[in-house]
Motif scaffolding. Structure first.
Motif, PDB file in Angstrom:
ATOM      1  N   TYR A 155       0.848  -1.194   0.000  1.00 29.90           N
ATOM      2  CA  TYR A 155       0.000   0.000   0.000  1.00 29.90           C
ATOM      3  C   TYR A 155       0.886   1.248   0.000  1.00 29.90           C
ATOM      4  CZ  TYR A 155      -3.575   3.351   1.462  1.00 29.90           C
ATOM      5  OH  TYR A 155      -4.430   4.425   1.525  1.00 29.90           O
ATOM      6  N   ILE A 211      -3.034   6.010  -2.586  1.00 25.95           N
ATOM      7  CA  ILE A 211      -4.189   5.154  -2.855  1.00 25.95           C
ATOM      8  C   ILE A 211      -5.288   5.467  -1.845  1.00 25.95           C
ATOM      9  CG2 ILE A 211      -5.042   2.793  -3.006  1.00 25.95           C
ATOM     10  CD1 ILE A 211      -2.213   1.891  -3.642  1.00 25.95           C
ATOM     11  N   HIS A 265      -8.378   4.916   0.505  1.00 21.36           N
ATOM     12  CA  HIS A 265      -8.705   3.671   1.217  1.00 21.36           C
ATOM     13  C   HIS A 265     -10.186   3.627   1.550  1.00 21.36           C
ATOM     14  CE1 HIS A 265      -8.079   0.188   3.770  1.00 21.36           C
ATOM     15  NE2 HIS A 265      -6.790   0.206   3.447  1.00 21.36           N
ATOM     16  N   LYS A 299       1.238  -4.876  -8.882  1.00 21.95           N
ATOM     17  CA  LYS A 299       0.028  -4.084  -8.808  1.00 21.95           C
ATOM     18  C   LYS A 299      -0.598  -3.933 -10.189  1.00 21.95           C
ATOM     19  CE  LYS A 299       1.702  -1.214  -4.970  1.00 21.95           C
ATOM     20  NZ  LYS A 299       1.969   0.176  -4.523  1.00 21.95           N
ATOM     21  N   PRO A 358      -6.334   0.469 -11.075  1.00 21.91           N
ATOM     22  CA  PRO A 358      -7.514   0.528 -10.202  1.00 21.91           C
ATOM     23  C   PRO A 358      -8.729  -0.110 -10.855  1.00 21.91           C
ATOM     24  CG  PRO A 358      -6.352   2.611 -10.164  1.00 21.91           C
ATOM     25  CD  PRO A 358      -5.706   1.780 -11.240  1.00 21.91           C
ATOM     26  N   HIS A 396     -10.161   0.275  -5.940  1.00 24.17           N
ATOM     27  CA  HIS A 396      -9.075  -0.424  -5.275  1.00 24.17           C
ATOM     28  C   HIS A 396      -8.059  -0.898  -6.309  1.00 24.17           C
ATOM     29  CE1 HIS A 396     -11.742  -3.815  -6.392  1.00 24.17           C
ATOM     30  NE2 HIS A 396     -10.623  -4.482  -6.514  1.00 24.17           N
ATOM     31  N   VAL A 397      -6.839  -1.153  -5.858  1.00 26.57           N
ATOM     32  CA  VAL A 397      -5.757  -1.575  -6.745  1.00 26.57           C
ATOM     33  C   VAL A 397      -5.484  -3.052  -6.507  1.00 26.57           C
ATOM     34  CG1 VAL A 397      -3.333  -1.252  -7.346  1.00 26.57           C
ATOM     35  CG2 VAL A 397      -4.746   0.729  -6.743  1.00 26.57           C
ATOM     36  N   GLY A 451      -6.253  -0.591  -0.788  1.00 24.97           N
ATOM     37  CA  GLY A 451      -7.209   0.490  -0.640  1.00 24.97           C
ATOM     38  C   GLY A 451      -8.597   0.023  -0.269  1.00 24.97           C
TER      39      GLY A 451
END
Length: 533
Positions: free
Chosen positions: A91, A95, A97, A463, A466, A475-476, A497
């Motif tokens: 994280y 990002i 959350h 990663k 999104p 979220h990723v 996130g």
């Protein structure tokens, strides 16, 4: 869960007096006069902990605690300045959350603003008045007596099972199946007279959101944009809507951790921001009106007020969300602490960790060793540690690019939402290893479509971009994988996130695949697939 801070009262009168004097010294700076504060509307000022009377070495221990307990971020602000701002890889600070049920505290803040502006005439206004003319089931004298304040205190009396003290969460499941969440809650039969019993009910904040729209003619999100987010300088958020298009009041708001801290700072300053009173007088003094006991078996002292959890002995209140999202306010110490996480966070540990770092209300001498210890701790958690990876199985090249179909891929996990896994394809020999998953749901509020998740094969997360997926927006996706043996591939995945974490155990046998999915809260499901020729 142990939330109670054990205290001993065995000191002599003289030692007790000394303790009281020490406490007075620690809190002497108190909440600064707002006119003297550096308001963080555009950005947060920063400071060393020692300049704000806190011990860097003690905060370093709290950072280390977070590393072993699933933290995504940890922020501590004192006297208007951030003294600790840590982000736990993978994280990162940029990002937003998902704050889950901390959203409830935001929705209560907004209804407080309607009360300040006179749009809501009184907090004991009967709820059914706002929905007059509708066809509401199970109306009796008890339902007619439910007020806005009852909703805010979780004492509405509706018959509702959400599993606060265990249980099947059946009512929550039934709500998700409903196409009109407002009507669903209004129609619930009454289990108790309003004000009689605390019961944690997501329907209550959802009704508050609907009432805000009735009062203002705006969605709660749009009202927040004008009255709350704008004045506080919050520009990066996402807030989902229910099946009727209303802003969800119970959860689903995403914020950056530094913006979460602004919400706490508003409450720390009694609802004032840059010289303007955004909340009614006394509204933000949560400790003063926390009269509702939560009757929690895990902490009998817990109280509740306006969608905030209250710890009377510790003199702390906080917005609390699923999987460890917390905005904690320490009025006596002039502190706001924020945690985002992907595992449950014991609130007592957060309270004790912050409290242990406070040594004075005034500045302490600088401690270079402690400062370096804290800086190293923050730096270390921001760098991902690689997990062990064994040899690659020959199976990788055999199954790579092959689509597996799941004729009975029910992933509903008992929620009755019709979520099904249709297909899964691994690309393990590509330059960009990844997994493609096709999901389907016959429920209108659940996302159907494809997911593409990159997979790190070197013990580090990769990663993705999104994702937009129903009520899990922005979220990723991140994942890493390794071969457990010659025919079993294990994927550890997170939704950065969102606070979600899960494990895929993929067992291959010829053209068949068994997928065992394990979620972070212990639920699991097993489904069988076969190569699609």
């Amino acid at each position: 869960m142990d939330m109670q801070v054990k205290r001993r009262f065995v000191l002599s009168v003289a030692l007790s007096l000394c303790a009281l004097l020490a406490v007075a010294d620690r809190g002497s700076a108190g909440a600064q006069d707002p006119d003297q504060s550096a308001w963080p509307t555009r950005e947060w000022p920063t400071s060393t902990p020692e300049q704000q009377g806190m011990d860097s070495a003690a905060l370093a221990k709290l950072v280390a605690f977070g590393e072993s307990h699933g933290f995504d971020s940890l922020l501590v602000e004192r006297h208007g300045r951030i003294v600790l701002d840590a982000y736990y890889a993978p994280y990162t600070a940029d990002i937003p959350h998902q704050i889950h049920s901390c959203t409830k505290a935001i929705i209560s803040t907004l209804v407080g603003m309607t009360y300040r502006d006179g749009q809501l005439d009184r907090l004991d206004h009967p709820v059914l008045d706002f929905f007059a003319g509708g066809n509401i089931a199970n109306v009796d004298d008890r339902k007619k007596a439910v007020t806005v304040q009852n909703l805010l205190d979780m004492t509405s009396g509706f018959d509702w099972d959400q599993g606060f003290e265990g249980g099947k969460e059946q009512t929550l499941v039934d709500q998700y199946r409903s196409s009109n969440w407002t009507q669903f809650t209004l129609d619930r039969p009454m289990a108790h007279a309003p004000g009689e019993v605390f019961n944690y009910i997501d329907g209550n904040p959802n009704l508050i959101s609907a009432i805000i729209t009735k009062l203002t003619g705006k969605l709660a999100e749009d009202y927040a944009r004008e009255k709350l987010f704008g004045p506080l300088g919050i520009t990066n958020w996402h807030w989902d809507r229910d099946p009727q298009g209303l802003t969800m009041g119970a959860w689903s708001l995403t914020l950056l951790p530094r913006d979460m801290a602004k919400i706490g700072y508003l409450y720390l300053h009694h609802g004032e921001w840059e010289g303007k009173q955004l909340l009614p007088a006394g509204w933000a003094d949560v400790l003063d009106h926390a009269t509702v006991s939560m009757h929690a078996s895990f902490d009998p002292d817990l109280h509740y007020s306006n969608f905030f959890w209250v710890f009377p002995k510790e003199h702390v209140f906080m917005a609390n969300g699923w999987h460890g999202q917390n905005i904690a306010v320490f009025p006596d110490l002039d502190i706001v602490a924020v945690v985002t996480a992907h595992k449950y966070v014991a609130q007592s540990a957060l309270i004790e960790g912050v409290d242990a770092a406070v040594k004075s209300g005034a500045a302490l001498p600088q401690n270079r060793n402690a400062t370096e210890t804290l800086a190293d701790a923050i730096k270390d958690v921001a760098v991902e540690t690689s997990t062990a990876v064994g040899p690659t199985s020959e199976m990788a090249s055999i199954i790579s690019g092959k689509a597996y179909k799941f004729p009975d891929g029910d992933l509903g996990l008992g929620l009755g939402l019709g979520l099904r896994l249709q297909s899964l394809t691994l690309f393990l020999t590509d330059p960009r290893p990844h997994m493609e998953v096709q999901l389907y749901s016959d429920h209108p509020t659940i996302f159907s479509g494809s997911y593409d998740t990159p997979i790190g094969l070197d013990g580090l997360y990769r990663k993705g971009t999104p994702a937009i997926s129903g009520y899990d927006p922005g979220h990723v996706p991140a994942a890493k994988g390794a071969w457990l043996n010659g025919h079993t591939f294990v994927i550890d995945a997170q939704d950065l996130g969102y606070g979600g974490q899960r494990k895929y155990i993929l067992s291959f046998s010829g053209k068949k695949l068994n997928l065992h999915l394990i979620l972070e809260h212990g639920q699991d499901v097993s489904v069988d697939g076969e190569q699609d020729d």
